[in-house]
Design a protein around this motif. Structure first.
Motif, short mmCIF file in Angstrom:
data_model
loop_
_atom_site.label_atom_id
_atom_site.label_comp_id
_atom_site.label_asym_id
_atom_site.label_seq_id
_atom_site.Cartn_x
_atom_site.Cartn_y
_atom_site.Cartn_z
N VAL A 75 0.80 6.98 -6.62
CA VAL A 75 -0.38 7.83 -6.81
C VAL A 75 -0.04 9.28 -6.48
CG1 VAL A 75 -2.70 8.31 -5.93
CG2 VAL A 75 -2.06 5.99 -6.53
N LEU B 274 0.83 -1.20 0.00
CA LEU B 274 0.00 0.00 0.00
C LEU B 274 0.87 1.26 0.00
CD1 LEU B 274 -2.81 -1.09 2.47
CD2 LEU B 274 -3.09 -0.63 0.03
N ARG C 292 -7.67 9.30 -4.70
CA ARG C 292 -7.15 7.93 -4.62
C ARG C 292 -6.07 7.84 -3.53
NH1 ARG C 292 -7.25 3.02 -3.90
NH2 ARG C 292 -5.67 1.74 -4.87
N ALA C 293 -5.20 8.84 -3.46
CA ALA C 293 -4.16 8.86 -2.43
C ALA C 293 -4.80 8.87 -1.04
CB ALA C 293 -3.25 10.08 -2.61
N GLY D 251 -10.02 -2.82 1.37
CA GLY D 251 -9.03 -2.08 0.62
C GLY D 251 -7.70 -2.76 0.39
N GLY D 252 -7.48 -3.92 0.94
CA GLY D 252 -6.18 -4.55 0.80
C GLY D 252 -6.17 -5.71 -0.16
N ILE E 141 -6.09 5.44 -0.19
CA ILE E 141 -4.99 4.53 0.20
C ILE E 141 -4.53 4.84 1.62
CG2 ILE E 141 -2.60 3.87 -0.28
CD1 ILE E 141 -3.25 4.26 -3.28
N ARG E 142 -4.44 6.11 1.97
CA ARG E 142 -4.05 6.47 3.35
C ARG E 142 -5.05 5.90 4.36
NH1 ARG E 142 -3.53 11.48 0.99
NH2 ARG E 142 -1.41 11.87 0.34
N THR F 41 -7.00 3.27 3.93
CA THR F 41 -6.82 1.82 3.93
C THR F 41 -5.62 1.44 4.78
OG1 THR F 41 -7.83 1.57 1.75
CG2 THR F 41 -6.35 -0.19 2.46
N MET F 42 -4.53 2.20 4.65
CA MET F 42 -3.34 1.93 5.45
C MET F 42 -3.65 2.10 6.94
SD MET F 42 -0.36 3.68 3.12
CE MET F 42 1.01 3.16 4.18
N ASP G 266 2.04 1.81 -3.48
CA ASP G 266 0.94 2.34 -4.28
C ASP G 266 0.73 3.82 -3.98
OD1 ASP G 266 0.58 -0.22 -5.27
OD2 ASP G 266 -1.28 -0.60 -4.16
N LEU G 267 0.82 4.19 -2.71
CA LEU G 267 0.62 5.58 -2.32
C LEU G 267 1.68 6.48 -2.96
CD1 LEU G 267 -0.92 7.69 -0.69
CD2 LEU G 267 0.53 7.12 1.27
#
Length: 160
Positions: free
Chosen positions: A21, A14, A60-61, A109-110, A64-65, A67-68, A17-18
């Protein structure tokens, strides 16, 4: 199988990915604000399109944050045979063709594939159809899902 190691792998993926993005958002923002992309007429939309792209990448960023953060708060527990499959379970399913798959049931999200040793492990959320169908099941139980016109059936071989 070490669930904390799997969780660490998910967080690392993740984070990668961050970074991608965030870089894409930065580039789109630069394109949107570059002096060469100032609209010369109402049909010149390059700057506007880049601004939309930058906004989408920023959203999207942020997703992801979030989700993390969910994965950092997640604490996978050992399997409790009296409760059945719960969030954090590592489940081995077998289909009617005797094909086995290893699934790690985690927070939203993972969804991704990991490798532990030589074994591929699919990380899925309890919000997916298969994740929901597995909740509360025990070793030896059948898990069934319907996707469009196709019914898929699995047997729970092992749970960790």
């Amino acid at each position: 199988m070490d669930k904390l190691f799997l969780q660490k792998q998910v967080l690392e993926r993740l984070a990668e990915d961050l970074l991608q993005v965030e870089e894409a958002a930065r580039q789109a923002h630069e394109a949107a604000t570059h002096e060469e992309n100032v609209a010369e007429n109402k049909y010149d939309t390059l700057g506007l399109e880049a601004a939309y792209l930058a906004t989408g990448q920023a959203r999207r960023a942020e997703a992801i944050r979030q989700t993390m953060a969910n994965w950092r708060r997640f604490h996978p527990h050992p399997y409790n045979a009296s409760k059945g499959i719960e969030l954090g379970a590592l489940v081995c399913l077998v289909d009617s063709d005797e094909k086995q798959q290893l699934l790690f049931l985690g927070p939203n999200g993972g969804s991704m594939k990991l490798v532990s040793g030589a074994e591929p492990i699919q990380v899925i959320s309890s919000e997916t159809p298969l994740g929901r169908a597995m909740l509360g099941k025990f070793e030896g139980d059948e898990v069934s899902i319907q996707i469009a016109q196709i019914r898929q059936q699995f047997e729970v071989l092992r749970v960790h």
